[in-house]
Design an enzyme around this catalytic site. Sequence first.
Site, short mmCIF file in Angstrom:
data_model
loop_
_atom_site.label_atom_id
_atom_site.label_comp_id
_atom_site.label_asym_id
_atom_site.label_seq_id
_atom_site.Cartn_x
_atom_site.Cartn_y
_atom_site.Cartn_z
CG MET A 1 4.79 3.47 -6.50
SD MET A 1 5.75 5.38 -6.84
CE MET A 1 4.33 6.54 -8.70
CB CYS A 2 9.68 3.65 -2.10
SG CYS A 2 10.29 4.20 -2.72
CD GLN A 3 4.91 -0.84 1.18
OE1 GLN A 3 4.20 -1.35 2.53
NE2 GLN A 3 3.82 -1.55 0.29
#
Length: 267
Positions: A1-3
């Site tokens: 997942m991204c941030q």
Amino acid sequence: MCQLLGMNCNTPTDIQFSFEGFAKRGGLTDEHGDGWGIAFFEGNAARCFIDHKPASNSPVAELIRSYPIRSTNVISHIRKATVGEVKLANCHPFVRELWGQAWVFAHNGDLKQYNPQLHGDFLPIGDTDSEQAFCEILQALKQAFGNRTSLNRPALRDIEPVVRAACSDIARHGTFNMLLSNGQALFAHCSTKLQYIIRAYPFKQAHLIDCDLQVDFGQVTTPKDRVAVIATTALTDDEVWTSFEAGSLLVFQDGQAVIKDGLPVPH
């Protein structure tokens, strides 16, 4: 997942301290090495920098760390690709024009069986589910309010329920943590994980988690300053961050939360 990383302030402020730690997560202290980006609002326009290289060793990121751009609304993103290849067109934040002002968007999550019916006013340039979601939100806003100019844009209280409904609909397809701004306010929707902190007088010291850097905000602010910082996970280890409730939408303006799930936030 991204941030995700966002900042909303009541006076133009630089994001160097928060970005210093956040950028380390782009391939150094974390695995988000598939590109990054950051956008700063200047009036109705947005200055956007993106790079498909990891933020921890990107020359563009080094420019941001050494160049204190001041803004009242900032959105940044570090990517771990789930949908769409690693290329510049798939790097967040994404920017579009609506009603004579820039809108900026970044997303963390993964949407399944998501194929929005986009009518042509807003179309993706890359091939991510994130950019499709951004286009769908803008399409919903234009369908709700039509063509507007800078003289008759809809009010924030009218925009919020449209954004909230669109986010709820999109979130049915998976994880939808997102930041959205038109330069006047910052919208933050949480599916799974977002945290925020409000820094206001009396300001204290803060120390980053991802690198050994500390700042005394009392030395670089005025008593009138107020800054809201939103991130996927806390950036500092000596401050109290507030977690979003799953499924919630908060709107930040002038460095504080002003609307939560359609209701005014008391101060």
